[in-house]
Design an enzyme around this catalytic site. Structure first.
Site, mmCIF file in Angstrom:
data_model
loop_
_atom_site.group_PDB
_atom_site.id
_atom_site.type_symbol
_atom_site.label_atom_id
_atom_site.label_comp_id
_atom_site.label_asym_id
_atom_site.label_seq_id
_atom_site.Cartn_x
_atom_site.Cartn_y
_atom_site.Cartn_z
ATOM 1 N N TYR A 126 -8.817 -36.082 133.721
ATOM 2 C CA TYR A 126 -9.593 -35.946 134.956
ATOM 3 C C TYR A 126 -10.476 -37.155 135.203
ATOM 4 O O TYR A 126 -11.099 -37.695 134.294
ATOM 5 C CB TYR A 126 -10.499 -34.717 134.870
ATOM 6 C CG TYR A 126 -9.787 -33.410 135.116
ATOM 7 C CD1 TYR A 126 -9.146 -33.152 136.321
ATOM 8 C CD2 TYR A 126 -9.783 -32.422 134.131
ATOM 9 C CE1 TYR A 126 -8.510 -31.934 136.546
ATOM 10 C CE2 TYR A 126 -9.156 -31.199 134.352
ATOM 11 C CZ TYR A 126 -8.526 -30.963 135.554
ATOM 12 O OH TYR A 126 -7.906 -29.767 135.779
ATOM 13 N N LYS A 166 -26.737 -12.628 112.907
ATOM 14 C CA LYS A 166 -26.869 -12.475 114.361
ATOM 15 C C LYS A 166 -25.778 -13.271 115.076
ATOM 16 O O LYS A 166 -25.162 -14.163 114.467
ATOM 17 C CB LYS A 166 -28.256 -12.961 114.804
ATOM 18 C CG LYS A 166 -28.513 -14.432 114.512
ATOM 19 C CD LYS A 166 -29.972 -14.820 114.717
ATOM 20 C CE LYS A 166 -30.191 -16.292 114.398
ATOM 21 N NZ LYS A 166 -31.621 -16.656 114.402
ATOM 22 N N ARG A 187 -43.019 -17.654 119.456
ATOM 23 C CA ARG A 187 -41.781 -17.130 120.008
ATOM 24 C C ARG A 187 -41.785 -15.609 119.888
ATOM 25 O O ARG A 187 -41.712 -14.910 120.875
ATOM 26 C CB ARG A 187 -40.588 -17.749 119.276
ATOM 27 C CG ARG A 187 -39.250 -17.414 119.884
ATOM 28 C CD ARG A 187 -38.098 -18.121 119.170
ATOM 29 N NE ARG A 187 -37.858 -17.607 117.826
ATOM 30 C CZ ARG A 187 -36.784 -17.880 117.097
ATOM 31 N NH1 ARG A 187 -35.848 -18.690 117.581
ATOM 32 N NH2 ARG A 187 -36.632 -17.397 115.887
ATOM 33 N N MET A 222 -10.496 -27.830 130.360
ATOM 34 C CA MET A 222 -10.768 -26.442 129.976
ATOM 35 C C MET A 222 -9.948 -26.011 128.768
ATOM 36 O O MET A 222 -10.457 -25.370 127.859
ATOM 37 C CB MET A 222 -10.475 -25.515 131.169
ATOM 38 C CG MET A 222 -10.886 -24.075 130.921
ATOM 39 S SD MET A 222 -10.420 -22.977 132.260
ATOM 40 C CE MET A 222 -11.462 -23.540 133.592
#
Ligand SMILES: *Cc1c(COP(=O)(O)O)cnc(C)c1O
Length: 345
Positions: free
Chosen positions: A242, A33, A128, A290
């Protein structure tokens, strides 16, 4: 080239599958998955088929459709989320086997796809997915008359071997399935390690195949090598990154490397994580941005062209610890910007 390289070692993957398979008497499938935990479901499944794996699990029908295209008609593809409204055509055309989770799903299935293979997922306490004991009692005879291919449940605490929930769920699973002439499956990676009582007919490891905990002996499958873009010297009092969150106290040499939180190297790991330059561990400093991360390379004589974010020295679980998460989340977050390389294909 500033693009980082994600290397997926399919021989290590195959060896992890063989090792897990050798711990059990029954069949070993593979959970692929979320694109095989970010590593590429098609490549992973094809490599495991060479070892003899014939049963795969995905979360969604859409993933099953894509996997079927990649691996052809032979293997069984089971879908954990079951038969959702609107899925009938895709389940039929791709020959996927939904694990039915509720009476509604069962009714929808026999109505829209009579005779199409299905399994049943039982809830043994995780709450679940799956039918609860009362639901299952009501439906059991009808379901069995349609000959399910598999009855499965899932353990909530298998990564904690001493947790009483394991024995509890095992007992409930027995109560719900004893005497049935249908293949049974309870265990993922953690359950395999709990021992033979938990194995039944089919085990379904995911994370252990990909080199993650709780399979401590797993061979590392993933390496992530990140290029150094620039190196600079800073003097005491100068800040990096930053928010000026890191300030040099002594003269230091800083390397800027070319990956960041957009690549799945989550910001939260910043203050505690490291990378490896050869055999030297170098601290990540300042904030993860980023596309870039700053690393303290003061201890290095020569700064290499790339540093190791994941690999022989550091598994996904190590980075996960630094970020207060689990290896699963690090792997499934690995971004789309990496150059991907498969070894042993
Ligand atoms: C994800 C999942 C697995 C695989 O679990 P791992 O801990 O990765 O081995 C097995 N069964 C179900 C139902 C799952 O959701």
């Amino acid at each position: 080239m500033a693009q980082a390289t994600l290397t997926i070692d399919l021989s290590a993957l195959r060896s992890n599958w063989r090792n897990l398979n050798s711990m059990t008497q029954g069949e070993t499938g593979a959970v692929v998955k979320a694109d095989a935990y970010g590593l590429g479901a098609g490549e992973v499944a094809k490599a495991l088929m060479k070892e003899g794996a014939t049963t795969f699990f995905v979360a969604l029908t859409e993933e099953g459709v894509a996997l079927r295209k990649a691996i052809g008609s032979g293997p069984v593809i089971n879908v954990f989320s079951g038969h959702m409204p609107g899925d009938a055509m895709a389940l039929r055309d791709a020959n996927l086997t939904p694990m039915l989770n509720s009476i509604d799903q069962m009714l929808n299935h026999v109505e829209t796809l009579p005779g199409h293979p299905f399994g049943v997922q039982l809830d043994t306490g995780m709450n679940r997915l799956g039918m609860e004991p009362a639901e299952w009692s009501a439906l059991r005879d009808i379901a069995l008359s349609q000959r399910p291919t598999l009855i499965m449940s899932h353990l909530a605490c298998a990564d904690e071997p001493d947790h009483p929930m394991n024995a509890h769920q095992l007992q409930v699973f027995h109560q719900m399935t004893d005497g049935l002439d249908v293949p049974l499956s309870l265990s993922a990676t953690g359950g395999i390690l709990l021992g033979p009582d938990y194995h039944f007919d089919l085990c379904r490891p995911g994370i252990g195949l990909y080199g993650g905990l709780p399979f401590v002996e797993a061979a590392p499958v993933v390496s992530l090598d990140v290029p150094v873009i620039q190196v600079r010297d800073v003097t005491p009092g100068e800040s990096v990154g930053y928010g000026n969150s890191w300030v040099a106290r002594t003269p230091a040499r800083i390397a800027t490397i070319a990956a960041g939180y957009a690549d799945g190297l989550i910001r939260a790991m910043g203050p505690k994580a490291h990378v490896w330059a050869g055999e030297t561990r170098c601290k990540i400093i300042g904030r993860v941005s980023m596309d870039m991360i700053a690393v303290d390379v003061t201890a290095l004589e020569d700064v290499p062209e790339t540093v190791e974010m994941l690999g022989m020295h550091q598994f996904a679980d190590t980075l996960a610890d630094a970020a207060g998460t689990i290896g699963y989340e690090i792997l499934t977050s690995l971004g789309q910007r990496y150059r991907r390389r498969y070894l042993g294909a």
